[in-house]
Design a protein around this motif. Structure first.
Motif, PDB file in Angstrom:
ATOM      1  N   PHE A  49       0.708  -1.128  -0.107  1.00 54.53           N
ATOM      2  CA  PHE A  49       0.060   0.027  -0.056  1.00 54.53           C
ATOM      3  C   PHE A  49       0.942   1.224  -0.061  1.00 54.53           C
ATOM      4  CE2 PHE A  49       0.625  -0.838   4.523  1.00 54.53           C
ATOM      5  CZ  PHE A  49       1.025   0.379   5.016  1.00 54.53           C
ATOM      6  N   GLY A  50       0.170   2.622  -0.382  1.00 54.72           N
ATOM      7  CA  GLY A  50       0.904   3.642  -0.302  1.00 54.72           C
ATOM      8  C   GLY A  50       1.238   4.492  -1.738  1.00 54.72           C
ATOM      9  N   GLU A  51       1.457   5.746  -1.461  1.00 59.92           N
ATOM     10  CA  GLU A  51       1.686   6.583  -2.826  1.00 59.92           C
ATOM     11  C   GLU A  51       3.249   7.149  -2.534  1.00 59.92           C
ATOM     12  OE1 GLU A  51      -2.452   5.438  -1.864  1.00 59.92           O
ATOM     13  OE2 GLU A  51      -1.212   7.074  -0.982  1.00 59.92           O
ATOM     14  N   SER A  52       3.694   7.822  -3.779  1.00 59.02           N
ATOM     15  CA  SER A  52       4.751   8.380  -3.868  1.00 59.02           C
ATOM     16  C   SER A  52       4.757   9.493  -2.881  1.00 59.02           C
ATOM     17  CB  SER A  52       5.091   8.920  -5.081  1.00 59.02           C
ATOM     18  OG  SER A  52       6.364   9.704  -5.213  1.00 59.02           O
ATOM     19  N   GLY A 112       2.396  10.415  -0.336  1.00 62.75           N
ATOM     20  CA  GLY A 112       1.456  10.150   0.670  1.00 62.75           C
ATOM     21  C   GLY A 112       2.282  10.098   2.164  1.00 62.75           C
ATOM     22  N   VAL A 113       1.418   9.600   3.116  1.00 68.54           N
ATOM     23  CA  VAL A 113       2.088   9.528   4.370  1.00 68.54           C
ATOM     24  C   VAL A 113       3.190   8.638   4.453  1.00 68.54           C
ATOM     25  CG1 VAL A 113       1.771   8.985   6.865  1.00 68.54           C
ATOM     26  CG2 VAL A 113      -0.053  10.286   5.458  1.00 68.54           C
ATOM     27  N   GLY A 114       2.977   7.281   3.835  1.00 71.28           N
ATOM     28  CA  GLY A 114       4.117   6.424   3.989  1.00 71.28           C
ATOM     29  C   GLY A 114       3.805   5.341   3.012  1.00 71.28           C
ATOM     30  N   LEU A 115       4.508   4.319   2.890  1.00 68.34           N
ATOM     31  CA  LEU A 115       4.036   3.071   2.271  1.00 68.34           C
ATOM     32  C   LEU A 115       4.511   1.961   3.165  1.00 68.34           C
ATOM     33  CD1 LEU A 115       6.358   5.022   0.005  1.00 68.34           C
ATOM     34  CD2 LEU A 115       5.050   3.711  -1.614  1.00 68.34           C
ATOM     35  N   GLY A 116       3.959   0.818   2.602  1.00 69.86           N
ATOM     36  CA  GLY A 116       4.272  -0.426   3.594  1.00 69.86           C
ATOM     37  C   GLY A 116       3.598  -1.771   2.764  1.00 69.86           C
ATOM     38  N   GLY A 117       3.371  -2.765   3.733  1.00 74.38           N
ATOM     39  CA  GLY A 117       2.888  -4.044   3.076  1.00 74.38           C
ATOM     40  C   GLY A 117       2.789  -4.968   4.195  1.00 74.38           C
ATOM     41  N   VAL A 118       2.435  -6.242   3.459  1.00 77.79           N
ATOM     42  CA  VAL A 118       2.213  -7.284   4.390  1.00 77.79           C
ATOM     43  C   VAL A 118       2.389  -8.587   3.818  1.00 77.79           C
ATOM     44  CG1 VAL A 118       0.574  -8.921   5.907  1.00 77.79           C
ATOM     45  CG2 VAL A 118       0.192  -6.396   5.810  1.00 77.79           C
ATOM     46  N   VAL A 119       3.441  -9.399   4.471  1.00 76.50           N
ATOM     47  CA  VAL A 119       3.840 -10.644   3.985  1.00 76.50           C
ATOM     48  C   VAL A 119       2.978 -11.718   4.698  1.00 76.50           C
ATOM     49  CG1 VAL A 119       5.851 -12.163   3.575  1.00 76.50           C
ATOM     50  CG2 VAL A 119       6.148  -9.852   3.283  1.00 76.50           C
ATOM     51  N   ASP A 120       2.436 -12.661   3.803  1.00 76.27           N
ATOM     52  CA  ASP A 120       1.632 -13.675   4.423  1.00 76.27           C
ATOM     53  C   ASP A 120       2.104 -15.022   3.890  1.00 76.27           C
ATOM     54  OD1 ASP A 120      -0.336 -14.683   6.152  1.00 76.27           O
ATOM     55  OD2 ASP A 120      -1.929 -14.139   4.919  1.00 76.27           O
ATOM     56  N   GLY A 121       2.203 -15.765   4.597  1.00 72.79           N
ATOM     57  CA  GLY A 121       2.433 -17.355   4.237  1.00 72.79           C
ATOM     58  C   GLY A 121       3.874 -17.486   4.661  1.00 72.79           C
ATOM     59  N   CYS A 122       4.659 -16.813   5.309  1.00 72.37           N
ATOM     60  CA  CYS A 122       5.928 -16.988   5.421  1.00 72.37           C
ATOM     61  C   CYS A 122       6.251 -18.142   6.455  1.00 72.37           C
ATOM     62  CB  CYS A 122       6.847 -15.772   5.768  1.00 72.37           C
ATOM     63  SG  CYS A 122       8.432 -16.016   6.128  1.00 72.37           S
ATOM     64  N   PRO A 123       6.856 -19.086   6.344  1.00 71.50           N
ATOM     65  CA  PRO A 123       7.153 -20.234   7.434  1.00 71.50           C
ATOM     66  C   PRO A 123       7.558 -19.696   8.804  1.00 71.50           C
ATOM     67  CG  PRO A 123       7.854 -20.841   5.222  1.00 71.50           C
ATOM     68  CD  PRO A 123       7.831 -19.260   5.129  1.00 71.50           C
ATOM     69  N   PRO A 124       7.488 -20.236   9.946  1.00 74.10           N
ATOM     70  CA  PRO A 124       8.107 -19.643  11.018  1.00 74.10           C
ATOM     71  C   PRO A 124       9.464 -20.005  11.332  1.00 74.10           C
ATOM     72  CG  PRO A 124       6.738 -21.684  11.308  1.00 74.10           C
ATOM     73  CD  PRO A 124       6.522 -21.017  10.060  1.00 74.10           C
ATOM     74  N   GLY A 125      10.078 -19.513  12.224  1.00 71.25           N
ATOM     75  CA  GLY A 125      11.557 -19.818  12.453  1.00 71.25           C
ATOM     76  C   GLY A 125      12.639 -19.292  11.774  1.00 71.25           C
ATOM     77  N   LEU A 126      12.277 -18.265  10.701  1.00 73.06           N
ATOM     78  CA  LEU A 126      13.227 -17.668   9.922  1.00 73.06           C
ATOM     79  C   LEU A 126      13.935 -16.366  10.419  1.00 73.06           C
ATOM     80  CD1 LEU A 126      11.593 -18.085   6.277  1.00 73.06           C
ATOM     81  CD2 LEU A 126      13.144 -19.504   7.432  1.00 73.06           C
ATOM     82  N   ALA A 127      15.215 -16.349  10.391  1.00 70.60           N
ATOM     83  CA  ALA A 127      15.760 -14.999  10.908  1.00 70.60           C
ATOM     84  C   ALA A 127      15.666 -14.022   9.985  1.00 70.60           C
ATOM     85  CB  ALA A 127      17.308 -15.314  11.109  1.00 70.60           C
ATOM     86  N   VAL A 128      14.635 -12.998  10.460  1.00 65.03           N
ATOM     87  CA  VAL A 128      14.378 -11.854  10.019  1.00 65.03           C
ATOM     88  C   VAL A 128      14.450 -10.470  10.925  1.00 65.03           C
ATOM     89  CG1 VAL A 128      12.520 -10.680   8.870  1.00 65.03           C
ATOM     90  CG2 VAL A 128      12.917 -12.834   8.273  1.00 65.03           C
ATOM     91  N   SER A 129      15.023  -9.553  10.493  1.00 68.01           N
ATOM     92  CA  SER A 129      15.055  -8.327  11.360  1.00 68.01           C
ATOM     93  C   SER A 129      15.048  -7.057  10.503  1.00 68.01           C
ATOM     94  CB  SER A 129      16.527  -8.273  12.044  1.00 68.01           C
ATOM     95  OG  SER A 129      17.546  -8.183  11.003  1.00 68.01           O
ATOM     96  N   GLU A 130      14.788  -5.962  11.282  1.00 67.31           N
ATOM     97  CA  GLU A 130      14.595  -4.723  10.605  1.00 67.31           C
ATOM     98  C   GLU A 130      16.026  -4.306   9.866  1.00 67.31           C
ATOM     99  OE1 GLU A 130      13.606  -1.803  13.528  1.00 67.31           O
ATOM    100  OE2 GLU A 130      11.248  -2.346  13.398  1.00 67.31           O
ATOM    101  N   GLU A 131      17.108  -4.779  10.556  1.00 62.83           N
ATOM    102  CA  GLU A 131      18.586  -4.490  10.013  1.00 62.83           C
ATOM    103  C   GLU A 131      18.566  -5.270   8.724  1.00 62.83           C
ATOM    104  OE1 GLU A 131      18.323  -3.558  14.088  1.00 62.83           O
ATOM    105  OE2 GLU A 131      17.786  -5.450  13.072  1.00 62.83           O
TER     106      GLU A 131
END
Length: 352
Positions: free
Chosen positions: A15-18, A20-39
């Motif tokens: 979602f989001g526009e150039s 607008g306030v901001g942009l973002g999203g949702v990832v669905d279906g990703c398996p659990p236990g994976l190393a993911v971080s903001e960094e």
């Protein structure tokens, strides 16, 4: 369907526009236990953020700082939707007020007006290249999943402004200007960009993607071919106007004996198929190329019409890239990663 969700089992909704306030999203279906971080996501975002690319870059400055909202606990994915947001920080909507009632050549303005009856004229809104920031963030999650399986997706520029690269050094390309696959091409590309920028014009190029470690058998043989989905993913990026797999269009000029990839007990002797046969991965490296058009926002007068159908001449102001390369390179890599992650899960669902 809204057209804002990509994937079947491993899905990204953005979602989001150039401006607008901001942009973002949702990832669905990703398996659990994976190393993911903001960094980790930030490292990918930093490769495409505004200001990258030297003389080819836009003057717009965005930190593209990502904030994870859900789906990750103590550094690991939980198996629930992964939400993220990236705030806009340097919008200048006033740059577009002079052209709010005219259609910019090469842009999606006319199509948006025809489809919705109105449009966000501030940088193109949803059709802006800035929308791709969410794709890169989602692709970073897909890359984490693929990494756990030993699958690596790399992308590099092999042509810019009509000047082709001669080498194919994909490892070095990740730290090279323009993400160039050829260190010898950088100076020539830089000179070409500077010359065209001085003329008020823009350039296109070609990006090659390679995926290694992909097991044989991913993809379906009829309506959901792996190469078809990859082409769909790459063509879904606004600046892409053509996709070829393996030998691509060169195969149309070859004989069958020259184009076929001989198979020996030790493996394939060539890879004209680009790692995909009959819509399914062959176990070889997947090779795909995308043709990227010149940025349509140019500082030269262009003929167009207003919303009332009156003839007009416009010059595009604001802050724009001279070439979508190098910032599009991480975007295309992200889309390829999303496709492969989805097809891995589809294969698992079939118990293969």
């Amino acid at each position: 369907m809204s057209g804002n969700t990509f994937g079947t089992l491993f899905r990204l909704t953005t979602f989001g526009e150039s401006h607008g306030v901001g942009l973002g999203g949702v990832v669905d279906g990703c398996p659990p236990g994976l190393a993911v971080s903001e960094e980790a996501i930030q490292r990918e975002l930093d490769r495409r953020k505004p200001g990258q690319g030297g003389p080819a870059a836009t003057a717009r400055k965005e930190s593209d700082t990502v904030r994870l909202l859900s789906g990750v606990f103590e550094g690991l994915t939980t198996g629930t939707p992964i939400g993220f947001v990236i705030m806009n920080e340097d919008q200048r909507s006033r740059d577009y007020s002079a052209i709010k009632d005219v259609f910019r050549p090469g842009h999606a303005d006319l199509g948006f007006e025809a489809k919705f009856g109105l449009r966000d004229y501030r940088g193109g809104g949803r059709s802006s290249g800035r929308e791709t920031v969410s794709r890169v963030a989602g692709g970073a999650v897909a890359r984490a999943f693929l990494h756990s399986l030993g699958i690596v997706v790399r992308a590099a520029t092999i042509e810019l402004g009509g000047i082709p690269a001669q080498a194919r050094d994909f490892d070095g390309a990740q730290d090279r200007p323009f993400f160039s696959a050829d260190p010898e091409a950088v100076d020539a590309w830089t000179e070409r960009v500077q010359a065209v920028k001085a003329q008020g014009d823009t350039l296109g190029g070609v990006v090659e993607l390679r995926a290694s470690g992909v097991p044989a058998g991913l993809g379906e043989p009829v309506f959901d071919k792996l190469d078809a989905r990859l082409a769909c993913a790459l063509m879904g990026v606004g600046a892409v106007k053509g996709v070829e797999v393996g030998a691509g269009f060169a195969s149309a000029r070859a004989t069958g004996s020259a184009n076929n990839d001989p198979i020996t007990p030790q493996g394939f002797l060539s890879n004209n198929a680009g790692g995909i046969l009959g819509g399914m991965s062959s176990g070889q490296e997947i090779v795909v190329r995308a043709a990227v058009k010149p940025i349509p926002s140019i500082a030269l007068p262009q003929r167009t019409v207003s919303r009332d159908g009156e003839a007009r001449s416009i010059t595009i102001g604001g802050r724009h890239d001279i070439c979508a390369i190098p910032r599009i390179v991480p975007v295309l890599g992200a889309m390829a990663a999303l496709v492969l992650a989805d097809f891995v899960l589809l294969q698992r669902r079939l118990g293969r």
